[in-house]
Design a protein around this motif. Structure first.
Motif, PDB file in Angstrom:
ATOM      1  N   LYS A 146      14.759  34.372 -12.367  1.00  0.00           N
ATOM      2  CA  LYS A 146      15.378  35.680 -12.614  1.00  0.00           C
ATOM      3  C   LYS A 146      16.719  35.552 -13.313  1.00  0.00           C
ATOM      4  N   TRP A 147      17.540  34.602 -12.891  1.00  0.00           N
ATOM      5  CA  TRP A 147      18.870  34.454 -13.457  1.00  0.00           C
ATOM      6  C   TRP A 147      18.996  33.200 -14.312  1.00  0.00           C
ATOM      7  N   ALA A 148      17.906  32.845 -14.967  1.00  0.00           N
ATOM      8  CA  ALA A 148      17.911  31.645 -15.819  1.00  0.00           C
ATOM      9  C   ALA A 148      18.922  31.763 -16.953  1.00  0.00           C
ATOM     10  N   SER A 149      19.139  32.993 -17.436  1.00  0.00           N
ATOM     11  CA  SER A 149      20.088  33.208 -18.546  1.00  0.00           C
ATOM     12  C   SER A 149      21.461  33.650 -18.056  1.00  0.00           C
ATOM     13  N   GLY A 150      21.656  33.596 -16.758  1.00  0.00           N
ATOM     14  CA  GLY A 150      22.931  34.006 -16.203  1.00  0.00           C
ATOM     15  C   GLY A 150      22.838  35.311 -15.435  1.00  0.00           C
ATOM     16  N   TYR A 151      23.776  35.524 -14.556  1.00  0.00           N
ATOM     17  CA  TYR A 151      23.795  36.712 -13.694  1.00  0.00           C
ATOM     18  C   TYR A 151      24.602  37.828 -14.339  1.00  0.00           C
ATOM     19  N   MET A 187      16.349  24.389 -14.327  1.00  0.00           N
ATOM     20  CA  MET A 187      15.556  24.450 -13.106  1.00  0.00           C
ATOM     21  C   MET A 187      14.381  23.489 -13.190  1.00  0.00           C
ATOM     22  N   ASP A 188      13.848  23.122 -12.055  1.00  0.00           N
ATOM     23  CA  ASP A 188      12.685  22.244 -11.971  1.00  0.00           C
ATOM     24  C   ASP A 188      11.417  23.099 -12.000  1.00  0.00           C
ATOM     25  N   ILE A 189      10.848  23.256 -13.183  1.00  0.00           N
ATOM     26  CA  ILE A 189       9.676  24.114 -13.354  1.00  0.00           C
ATOM     27  C   ILE A 189       8.458  23.492 -12.692  1.00  0.00           C
ATOM     28  N   PHE A 190       7.766  24.282 -11.897  1.00  0.00           N
ATOM     29  CA  PHE A 190       6.568  23.792 -11.215  1.00  0.00           C
ATOM     30  C   PHE A 190       5.388  23.824 -12.185  1.00  0.00           C
ATOM     31  N   LYS A 191       4.817  22.664 -12.470  1.00  0.00           N
ATOM     32  CA  LYS A 191       3.742  22.553 -13.463  1.00  0.00           C
ATOM     33  C   LYS A 191       2.462  21.962 -12.882  1.00  0.00           C
ATOM     34  N   ARG A 192       2.377  21.862 -11.582  1.00  0.00           N
ATOM     35  CA  ARG A 192       1.207  21.238 -10.971  1.00  0.00           C
ATOM     36  C   ARG A 192       0.022  22.196 -10.902  1.00  0.00           C
ATOM     37  N   GLN A 193      -1.180  21.620 -10.846  1.00  0.00           N
ATOM     38  CA  GLN A 193      -2.403  22.406 -10.741  1.00  0.00           C
ATOM     39  C   GLN A 193      -3.096  22.185  -9.402  1.00  0.00           C
ATOM     40  N   ASN A 194      -2.529  21.329  -8.576  1.00  0.00           N
ATOM     41  CA  ASN A 194      -3.129  20.968  -7.303  1.00  0.00           C
ATOM     42  C   ASN A 194      -2.589  21.867  -6.201  1.00  0.00           C
ATOM     43  N   ILE A 195      -3.477  22.467  -5.419  1.00  0.00           N
ATOM     44  CA  ILE A 195      -3.056  23.408  -4.383  1.00  0.00           C
ATOM     45  C   ILE A 195      -2.254  22.719  -3.283  1.00  0.00           C
ATOM     46  N   VAL A 196      -2.521  21.435  -3.042  1.00  0.00           N
ATOM     47  CA  VAL A 196      -1.751  20.698  -2.040  1.00  0.00           C
ATOM     48  C   VAL A 196      -0.308  20.536  -2.505  1.00  0.00           C
ATOM     49  N   LYS A 209      22.916  32.345   1.272  1.00  0.00           N
ATOM     50  CA  LYS A 209      21.979  31.361   1.817  1.00  0.00           C
ATOM     51  C   LYS A 209      20.530  31.677   1.461  1.00  0.00           C
ATOM     52  N   ASP A 210      20.227  32.980   1.286  1.00  0.00           N
ATOM     53  CA  ASP A 210      18.867  33.369   0.925  1.00  0.00           C
ATOM     54  C   ASP A 210      18.708  33.502  -0.594  1.00  0.00           C
ATOM     55  N   PHE A 211      19.692  32.950  -1.330  1.00  0.00           N
ATOM     56  CA  PHE A 211      19.709  32.925  -2.800  1.00  0.00           C
ATOM     57  C   PHE A 211      19.901  34.301  -3.431  1.00  0.00           C
ATOM     58  N   SER A 212      20.360  35.263  -2.631  1.00  0.00           N
ATOM     59  CA  SER A 212      20.801  36.526  -3.202  1.00  0.00           C
ATOM     60  C   SER A 212      22.121  36.298  -3.914  1.00  0.00           C
ATOM     61  N   ARG A 213      22.489  37.235  -4.798  1.00  0.00           N
ATOM     62  CA  ARG A 213      23.757  37.139  -5.524  1.00  0.00           C
ATOM     63  C   ARG A 213      24.631  38.332  -5.165  1.00  0.00           C
ATOM     64  N   THR A 214      25.905  38.057  -4.845  1.00  0.00           N
ATOM     65  CA  THR A 214      26.873  39.105  -4.549  1.00  0.00           C
ATOM     66  C   THR A 214      27.912  39.144  -5.661  1.00  0.00           C
ATOM     67  N   CYS A 215      28.055  40.290  -6.271  1.00  0.00           N
ATOM     68  CA  CYS A 215      28.984  40.456  -7.395  1.00  0.00           C
ATOM     69  C   CYS A 215      30.433  40.274  -6.934  1.00  0.00           C
ATOM     70  N   MET A 236       6.102  38.381 -13.728  1.00  0.00           N
ATOM     71  CA  MET A 236       6.316  39.203 -12.530  1.00  0.00           C
ATOM     72  C   MET A 236       7.788  39.594 -12.393  1.00  0.00           C
ATOM     73  N   VAL A 237       8.669  38.741 -12.870  1.00  0.00           N
ATOM     74  CA  VAL A 237      10.103  39.021 -12.799  1.00  0.00           C
ATOM     75  C   VAL A 237      10.515  40.038 -13.858  1.00  0.00           C
ATOM     76  N   ASN A 238       9.980  39.904 -15.057  1.00  0.00           N
ATOM     77  CA  ASN A 238      10.453  40.695 -16.190  1.00  0.00           C
ATOM     78  C   ASN A 238       9.618  41.942 -16.498  1.00  0.00           C
ATOM     79  N   SER A 239       8.493  42.143 -15.803  1.00  0.00           N
ATOM     80  CA  SER A 239       7.650  43.303 -16.073  1.00  0.00           C
ATOM     81  C   SER A 239       8.328  44.598 -15.638  1.00  0.00           C
ATOM     82  N   ASP A 240       7.925  45.678 -16.273  1.00  0.00           N
ATOM     83  CA  ASP A 240       8.414  46.998 -15.871  1.00  0.00           C
ATOM     84  C   ASP A 240       7.859  47.352 -14.495  1.00  0.00           C
ATOM     85  N   LYS A 241       8.514  48.270 -13.838  1.00  0.00           N
ATOM     86  CA  LYS A 241       8.086  48.703 -12.508  1.00  0.00           C
ATOM     87  C   LYS A 241       6.678  49.292 -12.580  1.00  0.00           C
ATOM     88  N   ILE A 242       5.849  48.955 -11.600  1.00  0.00           N
ATOM     89  CA  ILE A 242       4.480  49.476 -11.524  1.00  0.00           C
ATOM     90  C   ILE A 242       4.360  50.328 -10.259  1.00  0.00           C
TER      91      ILE A 242
END
Length: 295
Positions: free
Chosen positions: A30-35, A1-10, A49-55, A283-289
């Motif tokens: 979320k699925w960097a290691s596979g689904y 994936m193209d990791i976003f590394k910028r510090q500029n708000i624009v 189209k919304d990048f959801s995954r259907t089994c 935020m992806v890998n944290s336990d439910k809050i």
């Protein structure tokens, strides 16, 4: 994936222009290691189209935000992503009213989400401080009549903090915990959570550290009004200044979260380009809050 590394708000605004842009990025994290299907465990899927995954096996459809701290965020992923970006890249922290006005979010909703982000910023404890470590305690709060300095009661918040020093004697990493009092029982958790057993710890001559010296390599020396702990006292001064100049008031139940936010940014000051991506991963890998635990 193209990791976003910028510090500029624009540049952040250009990269993330819609909820769909955020869903795409979130799905890649979320699925960097596979689904793996959450119901059947099957690995084959179709991307919507919304990048959801259907089994392919049980037809269960999972959205990028499902099971993450972005799940059912009330004001949309775009505003949530930009809030996370500003909380990681700002040096002074963000006020609830400031974020709410900027993104058109109700103050109560903003407050809850920012506390969720701070929970995600908490240290995992997997990388304890090592090498040369200094530990000290301090209080945060205004003056109280008949309670000067490091008093035990009242509204003052008591904190124990630890820093790891570089070879040049500067602050490399910082952790802080709110404590009930200055007893050995209250001071011990920061050693067990954030300091390696083989670290060379230096403290002042406060008696509360003596029982802990049985389990950690601790050297106690006179403080000399802070002269023997210059880097540590500078860090303490910066924490106090950040809290006093950014927030009008911080309650005791939430105080550890603000310390986590400060530590998260400071400890990644040398790897700032990846700090936003790091937070999204948390935020992806944290336990439910649960909100009841936040408010």
């Amino acid at each position: 994936m193209d990791i976003f590394k910028r510090q500029n708000i624009v540049e952040c605004a250009v990269r993330f222009q819609s909820d769909l842009d955020c869903k795409k990025y979130l799905s890649e994290v979320k699925w960097a290691s596979g689904y793996n299907c959450r119901k059947s465990g099957h690995q084959g899927s179709q991307i919507r189209k919304d990048f959801s995954r259907t089994c392919n096996k049980c037809s269960d459809t999972e959205s990028p935000g499902a099971g993450t701290l972005f799940h059912k965020v009330k004001f949309g992923l775009l505003k949530a992503f930009h809030t996370c970006f500003e909380m990681t890249t700002t040096t002074k922290g963000m006020l609830v009213l400031q974020v709410g006005r900027r993104y058109g979010i109700r103050p109560d909703t903003t407050r809850v989400f920012m506390h969720i982000v701070r929970e995600a910023m908490k240290s995992s404890g997997n990388y304890p401080l090592d090498g040369e470590v200094h530990v000290d305690e301090f209080v945060v709060g205004g003056k109280e009549s008949e309670r000067p300095g490091r008093s035990y009661g009242g509204k003052k918040k008591k904190v124990v903090c630890a820093i790891q020093l570089t070879k040049e004697g500067k602050v490399k990493r910082f952790y802080g915990l709110q404590i009930k009092d200055f007893s050995a029982k209250s001071l011990r958790p920061i050693f067990e959570r954030h300091i390696a057993k083989d670290a060379k710890v230096t403290t002042d001559e406060w008696k509360g550290y003596r029982p802990i010296a049985k389990d950690f390599y601790i050297t106690q020396i006179p403080s000399e009004f802070g002269l023997n702990f210059k880097a540590l006292h500078t860090a303490i001064h910066q924490v106090k200044s950040w809290i006093r100049t950014t927030f009008s008031w911080v309650s005791k139940p939430h105080f550890d979260r603000y310390l986590s936010e400060y530590s998260f940014r400071l400890n990644r000051s040398q790897i700032k380009p990846g700090i936003f991506h790091n937070l999204i991963g948390r935020m992806v890998n944290s336990d439910k809050i649960y909100i009841n635990n936040l408010v």
